[in-house]
Scaffold this active site. Structure first.
Site, mmCIF file in Angstrom:
data_model
loop_
_atom_site.group_PDB
_atom_site.id
_atom_site.type_symbol
_atom_site.label_atom_id
_atom_site.label_comp_id
_atom_site.label_asym_id
_atom_site.label_seq_id
_atom_site.Cartn_x
_atom_site.Cartn_y
_atom_site.Cartn_z
ATOM 1 N N TRP A 274 0.831 -1.214 0.000
ATOM 2 C CA TRP A 274 0.000 0.000 0.000
ATOM 3 C C TRP A 274 0.861 1.257 0.000
ATOM 4 O O TRP A 274 0.566 2.223 -0.708
ATOM 5 C CB TRP A 274 -0.984 0.002 1.174
ATOM 6 C CG TRP A 274 -2.026 -1.054 0.994
ATOM 7 C CD1 TRP A 274 -2.179 -2.194 1.728
ATOM 8 C CD2 TRP A 274 -3.040 -1.099 -0.034
ATOM 9 N NE1 TRP A 274 -3.221 -2.941 1.234
ATOM 10 C CE2 TRP A 274 -3.763 -2.303 0.152
ATOM 11 C CE3 TRP A 274 -3.395 -0.265 -1.089
ATOM 12 C CZ2 TRP A 274 -4.832 -2.671 -0.673
ATOM 13 C CZ3 TRP A 274 -4.460 -0.632 -1.910
ATOM 14 C CH2 TRP A 274 -5.155 -1.810 -1.702
ATOM 15 N N ASP B 162 -0.980 6.738 6.492
ATOM 16 C CA ASP B 162 -2.100 5.888 6.099
ATOM 17 C C ASP B 162 -2.289 4.865 7.221
ATOM 18 O O ASP B 162 -1.495 3.940 7.365
ATOM 19 C CB ASP B 162 -1.772 5.189 4.766
ATOM 20 C CG ASP B 162 -2.844 4.176 4.357
ATOM 21 O OD1 ASP B 162 -3.822 3.993 5.100
ATOM 22 O OD2 ASP B 162 -2.682 3.568 3.275
ATOM 23 N N LYS C 12 -12.182 -1.372 7.986
ATOM 24 C CA LYS C 12 -11.504 -2.394 8.801
ATOM 25 C C LYS C 12 -11.859 -2.197 10.275
ATOM 26 O O LYS C 12 -12.514 -3.040 10.872
ATOM 27 C CB LYS C 12 -10.001 -2.339 8.572
ATOM 28 C CG LYS C 12 -9.659 -2.645 7.105
ATOM 29 C CD LYS C 12 -8.387 -2.003 6.695
ATOM 30 C CE LYS C 12 -8.152 -1.928 5.207
ATOM 31 N NZ LYS C 12 -8.524 -3.068 4.392
HETATM 32 N N1 PMP Z 1 -4.117 1.513 2.545
HETATM 33 C C1 PMP Z 1 -4.157 0.387 3.273
HETATM 34 C C2 PMP Z 1 -3.174 0.201 4.387
HETATM 35 C C3 PMP Z 1 -5.116 -0.592 2.990
HETATM 36 O O1 PMP Z 1 -5.164 -1.721 3.706
HETATM 37 C C4 PMP Z 1 -6.039 -0.380 1.935
HETATM 38 C C5 PMP Z 1 -7.136 -1.370 1.590
HETATM 39 N N2 PMP Z 1 -7.047 -2.621 2.023
HETATM 40 C C6 PMP Z 1 -5.934 0.795 1.193
HETATM 41 C C7 PMP Z 1 -4.969 1.728 1.533
HETATM 42 C C8 PMP Z 1 -6.880 1.069 0.064
HETATM 43 O O2 PMP Z 1 -8.123 1.329 0.602
HETATM 44 P P1 PMP Z 1 -9.439 1.588 -0.247
HETATM 45 O O3 PMP Z 1 -9.853 0.264 -0.816
HETATM 46 O O4 PMP Z 1 -10.376 2.119 0.780
HETATM 47 O O5 PMP Z 1 -9.116 2.571 -1.306
#
Ligand code: PMP
Length: 362
Positions: free
Chosen positions: A103, A173, A197
């Protein structure tokens, strides 16, 4: 099926049962309005109360000081990968990215499309199995901001400390570990997290932003990417995800009833230790992905001796009500996501299944 199962999904993830029950009770007529929250005007005073309650709940739980705004945005954490540099990466400036998983890498790639983003530290050559010590980080003191991912959901590695950016604004994030433990908010300039989450349902992104960052936002941004506009309009420059914000308020109430974030941190540590112990005592049948010091308390990732055994493990687990254990498609293996709402009974069921499976297949 009307029974609840143990849902190990990484997100959308399990929500607390009392939250779902309360939402069910209130769905036909919310506080005597004759409507559900989904049907209320977002401009009504009663929805204003819902929004205020969600914000106040987050503020209390995380001890967010008055010089931070809490915003409810949309388009997921992924949209923040673009919104952060669009707001803060000045055309002549640079941004530093600490990349400890998939991510964070995505966030970096997106920032690079917007300006001069540089990797200040990465663990990619070690397959994202570790987290740097604070002393290993060299942050450019002239950077517009430094970005990191406090918990990497796919690899299951987690920072055990709040990053210190010195004078450089820290952007984090925290999608997959926000509300799992107390944090020192004062260290951050901006924290964002997709809700699905630990905070509520998908479709809302929580942003906690320090006032001085808002004053840096350039004029004329597209409205849905403009932090100042969201701050000025109390998260409602347009129609927000009213249902999602309502559920966030309920999740906050539930967390407070559980004793707040200190208590959650204790419970989360205890749950994670039970699964890591099962890995460590399996004499090599299970292998954890993360280095011991970097192990996430939210997403426990591990492998079995072969991919075939992993398949069998997943299908046998699913058959006994342990769902969502398949690792992310990019990494394979097993991932047990055990967020705040995941009960310890489910962890114990997994641990006993792991030991039984290893005995039969080891
Ligand atoms: N950052 C992290 C740490 C994630 O775990 C996720 C999704 N699992 C995201 C960003 C992306 O999130 P979204 O699907 O809400 O765009």
């Amino acid at each position: 099926m009307t029974e609840r199962i143990f849902n190990f999904s990484a997100g959308p993830a399990i929500l607390p049962l009392p939250v779902l029950e309360r939402a069910r009770e209130e769905i036909i007529s919310f506080r005597g309005t004759g409507m559900s929250v989904m049907e209320l005007s977002h401009r009504s005073s009663i929805f204003g109360e819902v929004l205020d309650a969600a914000e106040a709940g987050l503020r209390r739980l995380l001890s967010v000081p008055d010089n931070f705004r809490i915003l409810f945005m949309q388009c997921g954490a992924t949209s923040q990968f673009s919104i952060v540099p669009i707001n803060f990466l000045a055309s002549e400036g640079t941004a530093n990215y600490i990349v400890t998983g998939a991510w964070g890498k995505k966030a970096f790639i997106e920032a690079k499309r917007r300006g001069q983003a540089r990797i200040a530290y990465t663990t990619e050559e070690k397959q994202f199995t570790s987290i740097p010590e604070p002393s290993e980080l060299k942050i450019d003191p002239t950077a517009n901001y430094v970005h990191y991912t406090s918990n990497e959901t796919i690899e299951g590695v987690e920072f055990k400390y709040d990053l210190d950016g010195g004078d450089v604004p820290v952007v984090c994030d925290a999608s997959s570990n926000i509300l799992s433990k107390p944090i020192e908010i004062e260290r951050y300039a901006l924290i964002y997290a997709g809700a699905q989450k630990n905070i509520g349902p998908s479709g809302v992104t929580v942003v906690i932003i320090r006032d001085d960052m808002i004053s840096r936002v350039p004029e004329g941004l597209p409205p849905m990417m403009d932090y100042r506009l969201f701050a000025e309009h109390h998260s409602m420059p347009n129609t927000p995800n009213t249902w999602g914000i309502y559920l966030i308020g309920l999740v906050c109430d539930w967390l407070e009833s559980q004793g707040g974030l200190q208590a959650m941190a204790r419970k989360n540590r205890d749950k994670a230790e039970r699964v890591y112990d099962a890995i460590d005592t399996s004499v090599g049948f299970y292998t954890g992905h993360a280095d011991a010091a970097a192990r996430s308390n939210m997403n426990v990732t591990f492998r079995l001796p072969t991919a075939d055994l992993e398949q069998i493990f997943i299908s046998e687990a699913t058959a006994i009500g342990l769902d969502g254990l398949k690792g992310h498609r990019s990494l394979g293996g097993i991932r047990a996501s055990i967020y705040n709402a995941f009960p310890v009974e489910g962890v114990d069921r997994l641990v006993s299944f792991m030991s039984d499976f290893a005995r039969r297949n080891g």
